[in-house]
Write an enzyme that holds these catalytic residues in place. Structure first.
Site, mmCIF file in Angstrom:
data_model
loop_
_atom_site.group_PDB
_atom_site.id
_atom_site.type_symbol
_atom_site.label_atom_id
_atom_site.label_comp_id
_atom_site.label_asym_id
_atom_site.label_seq_id
_atom_site.Cartn_x
_atom_site.Cartn_y
_atom_site.Cartn_z
ATOM 1 N N TYR A 184 -2.650 -0.967 10.389
ATOM 2 C CA TYR A 184 -2.576 -1.178 8.934
ATOM 3 C C TYR A 184 -1.256 -0.647 8.364
ATOM 4 C CZ TYR A 184 -4.057 -1.132 4.042
ATOM 5 O OH TYR A 184 -4.143 -1.356 2.683
ATOM 6 N N SER A 191 0.860 -1.181 0.000
ATOM 7 C CA SER A 191 0.000 0.000 0.000
ATOM 8 C C SER A 191 0.894 1.227 0.000
ATOM 9 C CB SER A 191 -0.858 0.004 1.266
ATOM 10 O OG SER A 191 -1.397 1.299 1.510
HETATM 11 C C1 BGC Z 1 -6.194 1.475 1.921
HETATM 12 C C2 BGC Z 1 -7.367 2.311 1.435
HETATM 13 C C3 BGC Z 1 -6.925 3.746 1.214
HETATM 14 C C4 BGC Z 1 -5.666 3.814 0.389
HETATM 15 C C5 BGC Z 1 -5.110 5.235 0.290
HETATM 16 C C6 BGC Z 1 -5.070 1.623 0.945
HETATM 17 O O1 BGC Z 1 -4.000 0.817 1.291
HETATM 18 O O2 BGC Z 1 -6.601 0.116 2.047
HETATM 19 O O3 BGC Z 1 -8.418 2.263 2.388
HETATM 20 O O4 BGC Z 1 -7.961 4.450 0.560
HETATM 21 O O5 BGC Z 1 -4.668 2.984 0.935
HETATM 22 O O6 BGC Z 1 -5.078 5.889 1.526
#
Ligand code: BGC
Length: 266
Positions: free
Chosen positions: A165, A152
């Site tokens: 996360y 991400s």
């Molecule tokens: C998340 C999303 C988020 C995006 C940008 C991703 O890794 O799961 O919820 O919109 O990152 O912030």
């Protein structure tokens, strides 16, 4: 550039929806046989397998919780039973359990680290054992195997209210790079993808209406991504077209990681 994944077997974890489902579809369209892993959502995973089989591809849906060692070992044994080989792992399963840090429960922390980080370790470990046994399959691919870690932008961008996360994705980056350093000489290519805001169920509440307008301020390219933006990169990273790409993260984020807040001169 012609990309064919014919005669290759790909596992996509967390493929019942979102980026995983789009990746499974794209890999199948490129000729790979696809294992669609799901945890809780059996029905959409099976529907996706049916869709791929009906359109001339080859797919099977297999359940497993990637955060559980026994589940992962059973999943990889089932794949070998069904197909005999494994060439591509897309370690994609991921979830969010958002909370301000003072309110975050240990369960919310452990669930996210368990699926997003430990799950990627367990799947990569099982895939590597198979790749090492198989070696390079002549005429099929230049590599003995390819692993694509779904990360991400939050492997780079800190994220208040989402420390579990962001921490998991920071870990995914170092997992990916350390694995790449360790196993490249065995002809296994390990890379990562760092998506930004892609329109999926995980961020539905911020990708529509007034919230979408706010979000677009963080995306210089001016649009929310589509799952296919990521799936196309998955196919490329899984193919010999990217054979010299090792230990890299590809950001697919419309520029979200470019600190767009600084466009107004900081
Ligand atoms: C998340 C999303 C988020 C995006 C940008 C991703 O890794 O799961 O919820 O919109 O990152 O912030």
């Amino acid at each position: 550039m012609q990309i064919s994944l014919a005669h290759q077997v790909a596992l996509v974890t967390g493929a019942s929806s979102g980026l995983g489902a789009a990746s499974a579809r794209a890999l199948a369209a490129a000729g790979a046989s696809v294992v669609i892993n799901y945890n809780s959502q059996a029905a959409p995973a099976k529907a996706l397998a049916d869709e791929i089989n009906a359109s001339g591809g080859k797919a099977v849906a297999l359940g497993a919780d990637v955060s559980k060692e026994a589940d992962v070992e059973r999943l990889f044994a089932q794949i070998l039973d069904a197909f005999g080989y494994l060439d591509i792992l897309v370690a994609n399963s991921g979830l969010q359990r958002d909370a301000a840090v003072v309110d975050m429960t240990l369960e919310q922390w452990n669930t996210v680290i368990g699926v997003n980080l430990t799950g990627q370790f367990l799947c990569a470990r099982s895939a590597l054992k198979i790749f090492n046994r198989q070696g390079v399959r002549e005429g099929v691919s230049c590599a003995a195997g390819k692993i694509i870690h779904m990360s991400s932008v939050h492997q780079l961008i800190p994220w208040a209210g989402h420390v579990n996360y962001a921490t998991s994705k920071g870990g995914v980056e170092m997992l990916m790079r350390s694995l790449a350093q360790e196993v490249s000489e065995q002809k296994v290519r390990v890379n990562g993808i760092a998506p930004g805001a892609i329109r999926t169920a995980i961020n539905r509440d911020v990708t529509q209406g007034a919230a979408e307008k706010q979000l677009l301020k963080l995306i210089p390219y001016g649009r929310v991504g589509d799952p296919e933006d990521v799936a196309n990169a998955v196919v490329w990273l899984a193919s010999d077209a990217s054979d010299y790409v090792v230990g890299s993260t590809l950001f697919i984020d419309g520029g979200m990681s470019l600190y767009p807040e600084f466009r107004g001169n900081g």
